[in-house]
Scaffold this motif. Structure first.
Motif, PDB file in Angstrom:
ATOM      1  N   LEU A   1       0.840  -1.198   0.000  1.00  0.00           N
ATOM      2  CA  LEU A   1       0.000   0.000   0.000  1.00  0.00           C
ATOM      3  C   LEU A   1       0.879   1.254   0.000  1.00  0.00           C
ATOM      4  O   LEU A   1       0.851   2.063   0.926  1.00  0.00           O
ATOM      5  N   PRO A   2       1.660   1.469  -1.052  1.00  0.00           N
ATOM      6  CA  PRO A   2       2.601   2.600  -1.050  1.00  0.00           C
ATOM      7  C   PRO A   2       1.919   3.954  -1.011  1.00  0.00           C
ATOM      8  O   PRO A   2       2.378   4.866  -0.302  1.00  0.00           O
ATOM      9  N   VAL A   3       0.846   4.144  -1.765  1.00  0.00           N
ATOM     10  CA  VAL A   3       0.155   5.440  -1.774  1.00  0.00           C
ATOM     11  C   VAL A   3      -0.540   5.678  -0.439  1.00  0.00           C
ATOM     12  O   VAL A   3      -0.500   6.782   0.116  1.00  0.00           O
ATOM     13  N   THR A   4      -1.163   4.649   0.099  1.00  0.00           N
ATOM     14  CA  THR A   4      -1.836   4.772   1.388  1.00  0.00           C
ATOM     15  C   THR A   4      -0.844   5.163   2.481  1.00  0.00           C
ATOM     16  O   THR A   4      -1.138   6.022   3.324  1.00  0.00           O
ATOM     17  N   ALA A   5       0.342   4.547   2.480  1.00  0.00           N
ATOM     18  CA  ALA A   5       1.357   4.874   3.475  1.00  0.00           C
ATOM     19  C   ALA A   5       1.792   6.329   3.338  1.00  0.00           C
ATOM     20  O   ALA A   5       2.007   7.024   4.343  1.00  0.00           O
ATOM     21  N   LEU A   6       1.911   6.802   2.114  1.00  0.00           N
ATOM     22  CA  LEU A   6       2.315   8.191   1.881  1.00  0.00           C
ATOM     23  C   LEU A   6       1.236   9.161   2.359  1.00  0.00           C
ATOM     24  O   LEU A   6       1.530  10.141   3.058  1.00  0.00           O
ATOM     25  N   VAL A   7      -0.010   8.884   2.012  1.00  0.00           N
ATOM     26  CA  VAL A   7      -1.098   9.771   2.425  1.00  0.00           C
ATOM     27  C   VAL A   7      -1.259   9.763   3.940  1.00  0.00           C
ATOM     28  O   VAL A   7      -1.578  10.789   4.551  1.00  0.00           O
ATOM     29  N   ASP A   8      -1.017   8.628   4.571  1.00  0.00           N
ATOM     30  CA  ASP A   8      -1.055   8.570   6.039  1.00  0.00           C
ATOM     31  C   ASP A   8      -0.067   9.569   6.637  1.00  0.00           C
ATOM     32  O   ASP A   8      -0.371  10.257   7.621  1.00  0.00           O
ATOM     33  N   GLN A   9       1.100   9.671   6.044  1.00  0.00           N
ATOM     34  CA  GLN A   9       2.089  10.637   6.538  1.00  0.00           C
ATOM     35  C   GLN A   9       1.648  12.079   6.252  1.00  0.00           C
ATOM     36  O   GLN A   9       1.929  12.993   7.039  1.00  0.00           O
ATOM     37  N   PHE A  10       0.957  12.288   5.157  1.00  0.00           N
ATOM     38  CA  PHE A  10       0.416  13.620   4.881  1.00  0.00           C
ATOM     39  C   PHE A  10      -0.620  13.999   5.944  1.00  0.00           C
ATOM     40  O   PHE A  10      -0.674  15.146   6.393  1.00  0.00           O
TER      41      PHE A  10
END
Length: 288
Positions: free
Chosen positions: A256-265
């Protein structure tokens, strides 16, 4: 019509329990803050219980919509928990967004006591709960789902069984993964348009009718452009949900690369003081 207990009267549970009364069900409520339960009874009628056990006694169905895994365990288990008050054959329906692990744990505990358990997380937000048009994703035994579905229908636009115990929670994770990517894409597009000097509302009027259209675009673009976020599904809750998604992905070997990135956002939005803002506040990272 059924005898129903409803545990948890937050922004979702309060109107959901009200819809049950409107459909003719006999409803007893429980809320951790007793005053909220008394307020609900004053508005809708019915009764309130001082503990989950007291509320669940005699109920054919016990619905719950609480905060997280620990909150769900607290209302289910122990001497004052709902399971202790439920009769054999009664069904517990969990509308909380929690891990599939705690769902399966509690389902096994309920089954061991001769009670049913259906995981039934919802999507549609506060407005969906108030208007009785939630999407409900369910897991559990077919026979138990079949009994519970007519009661859930009081506040559902669509309700479907998607598999055995935990399937509803996995479906809700998929729902949150989709939302995270959609909101980030919408935030980037609107911020991009602002910097390019275009009228965001005028652009959305056009592109929302094509392949880019989504619920998020239709319902959130105006408030995003107006920098208004004091409503809706809070960033703090979204991060709780995405944590469940990411932990489950590790367990099953999914990426879940995009999900992990958005979580950090979203973590950045929290650090900006936006933990209680609507999830659409992602745009603030790009326009501050």
């Amino acid at each position: 019509m059924a005898k129903v207990a409803f545990l948890g009267l937050g922004v979702m549970g309060y109107p959901m329990a009200g819809h049950l009364v409107a459909k003719g069900h006999e409803v007893t409520v429980y809320n951790r803050t007793e005053a909220k339960a008394k307020t609900w009874v004053a508005e809708f009628g019915g009764r309130w219980g001082a503990t989950p056990r007291a509320a669940a006694q005699g109920a054919e169905f016990v619905m719950a919509c609480v905060g997280n895994d620990d909150d769900l365990r607290a209302v289910c288990l122990g001497a004052d928990g709902a399971f202790a008050g439920m009769d054999r054959g009664a069904i517990f329906v969990d509308h909380t967004t929690v891990s599939a692990q705690v769902t399966r744990e509690l389902s096994a505990a309920a089954t061991g006591e001769g009670k049913g358990f259906v995981d039934a997380p919802v999507s549609g937000g506060q407005a969906g709960a108030q208007n009785g048009v939630l999407s409900v994703m369910c897991g559990g035994a077919q026979a138990e789902y079949d009994r519970a579905e007519p009661v859930i229908a009081a506040y559902a636009r669509i309700c479907r069984r998607l598999g055995d115990s935990g399937a509803g929670q996995i479906a809700k994770m998929m729902n949150q993964i989709c939302i995270a990517g959609l909101v980030q894409g919408l935030a980037e597009a609107l911020a991009f348009g602002q910097k390019a000097g275009l009228d965001g509302e005028a652009v959305v009027e056009v592109i929302s009718q094509g392949a880019a259209g989504s619920w998020q675009m239709a319902n959130r673009h105006k408030t995003m452009l107006a920098d208004q976020f004091d409503f809706g599904f809070a960033v703090d809750w979204m991060r709780k949900d995405l944590k469940i998604c990411l932990e489950t992905a590790d367990q099953i070997g999914a990426s879940l690369p995009v999900t992990a990135l958005v979580d950090q956002f979203y973590k950045e939005v929290q650090n900006m003081g936006g933990g209680r803002h609507d999830t659409s506040s992602l745009i603030r990272r790009l326009t501050r």
